[in-house]
Design a protein around this motif. Sequence first.
Motif, PDB file in Angstrom:
ATOM      1  N   SER A  79     -57.449  60.930  -0.968  1.00 13.48           N
ATOM      2  CA  SER A  79     -57.795  61.839  -2.058  1.00 13.48           C
ATOM      3  C   SER A  79     -56.619  62.735  -2.394  1.00 13.48           C
ATOM      4  CB  SER A  79     -58.985  62.712  -1.651  1.00 13.48           C
ATOM      5  OG  SER A  79     -59.118  63.807  -2.525  1.00 13.48           O
ATOM      6  N   ARG A 112     -65.549  62.821   3.166  1.00 16.14           N
ATOM      7  CA  ARG A 112     -65.297  61.876   2.069  1.00 16.14           C
ATOM      8  C   ARG A 112     -65.216  60.492   2.702  1.00 16.14           C
ATOM      9  NH1 ARG A 112     -62.889  62.184  -3.227  1.00 16.14           N
ATOM     10  NH2 ARG A 112     -61.652  60.341  -3.748  1.00 16.14           N
ATOM     11  N   ARG A 116     -62.602  71.865  -9.826  1.00 15.54           N
ATOM     12  CA  ARG A 116     -63.008  71.416  -8.490  1.00 15.54           C
ATOM     13  C   ARG A 116     -62.768  72.546  -7.489  1.00 15.54           C
ATOM     14  NH1 ARG A 116     -63.025  66.021  -7.064  1.00 15.54           N
ATOM     15  NH2 ARG A 116     -63.697  66.801  -5.035  1.00 15.54           N
ATOM     16  N   GLN A 133     -66.138  74.358  -5.875  1.00 15.24           N
ATOM     17  CA  GLN A 133     -66.298  74.128  -4.435  1.00 15.24           C
ATOM     18  C   GLN A 133     -66.194  75.422  -3.638  1.00 15.24           C
ATOM     19  OE1 GLN A 133     -64.642  69.604  -4.945  1.00 15.24           O
ATOM     20  NE2 GLN A 133     -63.412  71.042  -3.782  1.00 15.24           N
ATOM     21  N   HIS A 154     -71.240  61.600  -5.868  1.00 15.01           N
ATOM     22  CA  HIS A 154     -70.074  62.487  -5.909  1.00 15.01           C
ATOM     23  C   HIS A 154     -70.515  63.850  -6.483  1.00 15.01           C
ATOM     24  CE1 HIS A 154     -66.109  63.852  -5.731  1.00 15.01           C
ATOM     25  NE2 HIS A 154     -65.493  63.062  -6.588  1.00 15.01           N
ATOM     26  N   CYS A 207     -69.941  67.024  -5.776  1.00 16.71           N
ATOM     27  CA  CYS A 207     -68.973  68.108  -5.997  1.00 16.71           C
ATOM     28  C   CYS A 207     -68.299  67.975  -7.358  1.00 16.71           C
ATOM     29  CB  CYS A 207     -67.929  68.125  -4.890  1.00 16.71           C
ATOM     30  SG  CYS A 207     -68.562  68.698  -3.294  1.00 16.71           S
ATOM     31  N   GLN A 208     -68.028  66.742  -7.781  1.00 11.80           N
ATOM     32  CA  GLN A 208     -67.422  66.535  -9.092  1.00 11.80           C
ATOM     33  C   GLN A 208     -68.361  66.999 -10.207  1.00 11.80           C
ATOM     34  OE1 GLN A 208     -64.128  65.178  -9.804  1.00 11.80           O
ATOM     35  NE2 GLN A 208     -64.732  66.246 -11.674  1.00 11.80           N
ATOM     36  N   THR A 211     -59.637  66.298  -4.052  1.00 11.76           N
ATOM     37  CA  THR A 211     -60.604  66.767  -3.060  1.00 11.76           C
ATOM     38  C   THR A 211     -59.916  67.529  -1.939  1.00 11.76           C
ATOM     39  OG1 THR A 211     -62.157  64.988  -3.565  1.00 11.76           O
ATOM     40  CG2 THR A 211     -62.365  66.044  -1.410  1.00 11.76           C
ATOM     41  N   ARG A 212     -58.850  66.953  -1.413  1.00 10.02           N
ATOM     42  CA  ARG A 212     -58.168  67.634  -0.306  1.00 10.02           C
ATOM     43  C   ARG A 212     -57.535  68.948  -0.759  1.00 10.02           C
ATOM     44  NH1 ARG A 212     -53.458  65.615   3.978  1.00 10.02           N
ATOM     45  NH2 ARG A 212     -53.242  67.667   4.945  1.00 10.02           N
ATOM     46  N   ALA A 240     -68.238  65.104   0.048  1.00 11.05           N
ATOM     47  CA  ALA A 240     -67.086  65.171  -0.854  1.00 11.05           C
ATOM     48  C   ALA A 240     -66.817  63.829  -1.518  1.00 11.05           C
ATOM     49  CB  ALA A 240     -65.852  65.635  -0.086  1.00 11.05           C
TER      50      ALA A 240
END
Length: 303
Positions: free
Chosen positions: A53, A104, A284, A288, A131, A133-134, A56-57, A125
């Motif tokens: 990712s 994830r 994001r 988050q 998905h 969080c998206q 995300t990271r 994640a």
Amino acid sequence: MTLRHFLTLSDLSTAELNQIIDRAIQLKRMQHQNEVYQPFVGKVMGMIFEKSSTRTRVSFEAGMSQFGGSAIFLSSRDTQLGRGEPIEDSARVISSMLDIVMIRTFGHDIVERFAKYSTVPVINALTDDHHPCQLLADVQTFVEHRGSIKGKTVAWIGDGNNMCNSYIEAAKMWGFKLKVAAPVGYTPKAEFLNDCVELVDSAEAAAQNADLIVTDVWASMGQEEEQKIREKAFAAYQVNEKLMDIANPDCLFMHCLPAHRGEEISETMLDHKNAVAWDEAENRLHAQKALVEFLINENLKPA
């Protein structure tokens, strides 16, 4: 007190989801004004990645740092998870040392099993099925640009994948109409459908009267060997300027990224006047952060 997790959108109520969106917008404003807000000094997040990712990271790690906490990156190559330790055992050990965990991975059952044995909140994640969080970032972006998404018409054009599944769930949670256009053989599984979704037979039918058009890559992670087959199947499902002309004049365009220009989108689609993919990507971080704050605070409430 029941431990709260975020494995799918429906783990929270619509009111709680809206609370998180509102808080995300507030946290974004604070961050842009260089306001230091560190409620979680000493708190540690574990970030378990079995799928690679970028967004995300970076978003989770930066978010915990901005909150005054820290994050530990754990790949399957670096932990016993990748060597066959039962998920239940890993969950017990890892959660005993952390304050919150995000995962994830591939199978959705992995995050479910981990959450069952975790003593701290677990965030999905991304899995092959969802998905969520998206979706928080996407809805935040829509609210910022157009106001409430309730009652609006959203077009999902492309693969009936994890993003599509989360949009289906989001339609029910936020009360918008979702039209899904996917080639035969690539429509979402029946188990994910609900009465807020209409399956249509062309990208043009989905775009008609749309307030938001969303797409994703034609071949997701783990499907690269199907690339050529999918290119043929999805040829008529590209999102481009001509398709946007069919939608409402103020229709937004989103893509969770990374995008393959010239495939699921035209070469210039990310530069369209109604494209908000860069805001969506930044959000994001903020969405988050609002989610992490919500879950940690919920877990700190007295029983």
